[in-house]
Design a protein around this motif. Structure first.
Motif, PDB file in Angstrom:
ATOM      1  N   ILE A 284       0.834  -1.207   0.000  1.00  0.00           N
ATOM      2  CA  ILE A 284       0.000   0.000   0.000  1.00  0.00           C
ATOM      3  C   ILE A 284       0.865   1.252   0.000  1.00  0.00           C
ATOM      4  O   ILE A 284       0.610   2.199  -0.762  1.00  0.00           O
ATOM      5  N   LEU A 285       1.900   1.263   0.840  1.00  0.00           N
ATOM      6  CA  LEU A 285       2.811   2.414   0.884  1.00  0.00           C
ATOM      7  C   LEU A 285       3.510   2.614  -0.463  1.00  0.00           C
ATOM      8  O   LEU A 285       3.674   3.748  -0.932  1.00  0.00           O
ATOM      9  N   GLY A 286       3.921   1.505  -1.076  1.00  0.00           N
ATOM     10  CA  GLY A 286       4.588   1.593  -2.365  1.00  0.00           C
ATOM     11  C   GLY A 286       3.675   2.139  -3.447  1.00  0.00           C
ATOM     12  O   GLY A 286       4.072   3.001  -4.238  1.00  0.00           O
ATOM     13  N   ILE A 287       2.446   1.651  -3.489  1.00  0.00           N
ATOM     14  CA  ILE A 287       1.483   2.099  -4.496  1.00  0.00           C
ATOM     15  C   ILE A 287       1.134   3.575  -4.295  1.00  0.00           C
ATOM     16  O   ILE A 287       1.155   4.373  -5.250  1.00  0.00           O
ATOM     17  N   VAL A 288       0.814   3.946  -3.058  1.00  0.00           N
ATOM     18  CA  VAL A 288       0.407   5.329  -2.770  1.00  0.00           C
ATOM     19  C   VAL A 288       1.544   6.305  -3.050  1.00  0.00           C
ATOM     20  O   VAL A 288       1.336   7.355  -3.680  1.00  0.00           O
TER      21      VAL A 288
END
Length: 311
Positions: A284-288
């Motif tokens: 999630i952190l990578g995508i955001v």
């Protein structure tokens, strides 16, 4: 019909020298860091064969070089074991897992891994083994689809995949963590250089009388890299981009695979629930963060450059 290379430009000496430099440099560096392996020659052969076969295959291998970079970095982690740089978390992680996700088993509070180890079945052994085998083919097949259908989305997906891995690698070195099977096998004592272990996936091998997972885990880079579970991060990246591109019914398959891999990681004692949650968080952190950065000029221009090279 695919246009075959036939011009001097395609075999220009700069391309030949570049491919030679990359191939020899990779083999020499690999020899120094992790030792010679036939896998390295296979990778070099595939890269050069596709690079010089045709214009289409050159674009294909250049696009998928992003994944090659990930694989090389992962392999080179063997030369720099994370337990040399920080304390390995063994008992504290086990106790935290039991405290948060503990299950009552015959009057004792056990971790979900211990619960499923005591309640395994041939059906779940086979099912979870099949799910766990999908962590490579499904993202790779999805990437191939995007490469041929949506070049920009392919570049986005590929960069996010590598970015999430880099985030995970940082955590590996900041927070070395032993997997559940390590505690089941060695207790809470730290043993440097512990070899990989198939853990619960050995039951899949035994069921079919093969050594598939044994061969896979004998090549692991570091057993003390259980958190975050990047196996749990990859299918989430696939699901995000599949939903983003409105792929319809196939999304049900991707979501099923994602949940199946999450459960399999715990069932097979390769990861704690905390590892899985950390992997989800990492994805999630990578995508955001990527979605934020790709709107900025430097990354936006870099993406456009990559798309132009493989278009």
């Amino acid at each position: 019909m695919e246009e075959q290379p036939g011009t001097k430009d395609f075999y220009h000496r700069s391309f030949v020298y570049a491919a030679l430099f990359v191939s020899v440099g990779y083999l020499l560096l690999s020899k120094v860091l992790v030792g010679f392996k036939t896998d390295q020659l296979v990778l070099v052969f595939i890269f050069n064969a596709l690079f010089f076969f045709s214009k289409a295959t050159r674009k294909f291998i250049l696009g998928f070089s992003i994944f090659i970079v990930y694989w090389v970095l992962f392999d080179y982690m063997k030369a720099f074991p994370n337990y040399r740089y920080n304390m390995v978390h063994i008992q504290d992680l086990y106790e935290a897992e039991k405290r948060i996700f503990g299950i009552n088993l015959n009057g004792l509070i056990v971790t979900p891994n211990e619960f499923w180890k005591a309640n395994s079945s041939a059906f779940l052994d086979v099912l979870t083994g099949l799910f766990y085998l999908m962590w490579v083919p499904v993202p790779l097949a999805f990437a191939i689809y995007l490469f041929f259908k949506k070049k920009t989305e392919f570049v986005h997906f590929s960069l996010v995949f590598v970015w999430v891995n880099l985030l995970g690698f940082v955590v590996y070195y900041l927070f070395p963590a032993a997997p559940p099977w390590y505690v089941q096998t060695h207790g809470f004592n730290f043993i440097a250089g512990t070899p990989g272990n198939t853990a619960g996936l050995a039951r899949f091998d035994h069921f079919f009388n093969i050594t598939l997972f044994k061969g896979i885990y004998s090549k692991g880079s570091n057993v003390f890299a259980a958190m975050p579970s990047l196996h749990s991060a990859y299918p989430l990246i696939v699901v995000y981009y599949a939903l983003k591109n409105k792929l319809g019914g196939i999304n049900v398959f991707f979501i099923t695979v994602m949940i199946g891999i999450w459960f399999s990681a715990v069932y097979s004692s390769h990861h704690y629930c905390l590892d899985v949650l950390a992997g989800i968080t990492c994805a999630i952190l990578g995508i955001v963060s990527f979605q934020f950065l790709v709107k900025k000029a430097p990354l936006k221009h870099f993406v456009a450059y990559l798309v132009q090279k493989i278009a």
